[in-house]
Scaffold this active site. Structure first.
Site, mmCIF file in Angstrom:
data_model
loop_
_atom_site.group_PDB
_atom_site.id
_atom_site.type_symbol
_atom_site.label_atom_id
_atom_site.label_comp_id
_atom_site.label_asym_id
_atom_site.label_seq_id
_atom_site.Cartn_x
_atom_site.Cartn_y
_atom_site.Cartn_z
ATOM 1 N N SER A 69 0.583 -1.064 -0.254
ATOM 2 C CA SER A 69 -0.108 -0.061 -0.080
ATOM 3 C C SER A 69 1.296 1.683 -0.099
ATOM 4 O O SER A 69 0.394 2.674 -0.214
ATOM 5 C CB SER A 69 -0.847 0.016 1.146
ATOM 6 N N LYS A 106 1.298 4.071 7.640
ATOM 7 C CA LYS A 106 0.455 5.562 6.112
ATOM 8 C C LYS A 106 1.218 6.542 6.068
ATOM 9 O O LYS A 106 1.876 6.933 7.391
ATOM 10 C CB LYS A 106 -0.916 5.292 6.442
#
Length: 152
Positions: A69, A106
């Site tokens: 991701s 993230k």
């Protein structure tokens, strides 16, 4: 859509230096990503890679990334992340954070007064943090990974 937390983090150790000499040669020039310059092919000084990537040893640890991701930020599956717990998790920084007990890596973002986690792979949706249990484990300062064909 894939699971929003698919790039996870697995702590592998504290960032303590090894005893003894741990320096490596450092070239006295920068390496161009364009045309080569053979005139600058000499060694200048030695560099301790640990000292270069770990500014605050007592607050720093290493962790392995898992998943895809964060590819847009150059974080690949299996990469070694250097994480500093003493840095403030400001919007725009890449953080290691536990969301509802699941660690992930993230980019932190704020939009319209709300906080989100953003993947850097367009296949992953933003993760709103409102109403979720969150614990920031630190700010990622460096990423180390081997290039294809670079490992023996």
């Amino acid at each position: 859509m894939l699971s929003p937390l698919s790039t996870t983090a697995r702590v592998i150790g504290r960032a303590v230096p090894f005893p003894g000499e741990m320096t490596q040669p450092l070239m006295g020039c920068r390496v161009r990503a364009g045309f080569p310059s053979p005139a600058d092919d000499h060694l200048d000084v030695e560099i301790d890679l640990h000292a270069h990537v770990v500014r605050r040893p007592a607050a720093t640890y290493f962790v392995r990334a898992e998943g895809d991701s964060m590819l847009g930020d150059g974080i690949h599956d299996g990469d070694l992340l250097v994480v500093d717990r003493s840095l403030e998790p400001l919007p725009g920084r890449v953080v290691v954070i536990a969301v509802d007990g699941e660690p992930t890596v993230k980019r932190l973002a704020r939009r319209g007064g709300q906080t989100f986690l953003m993947a850097s792979n367009p296949r992953f949706a933003p993760i709103p943090l409102a109403g979720r249990e969150c614990e920031v484990w630190g700010v990622v300062t460096h990423v180390l990974h081997a290039l294809p064909g670079g490992e023996p």
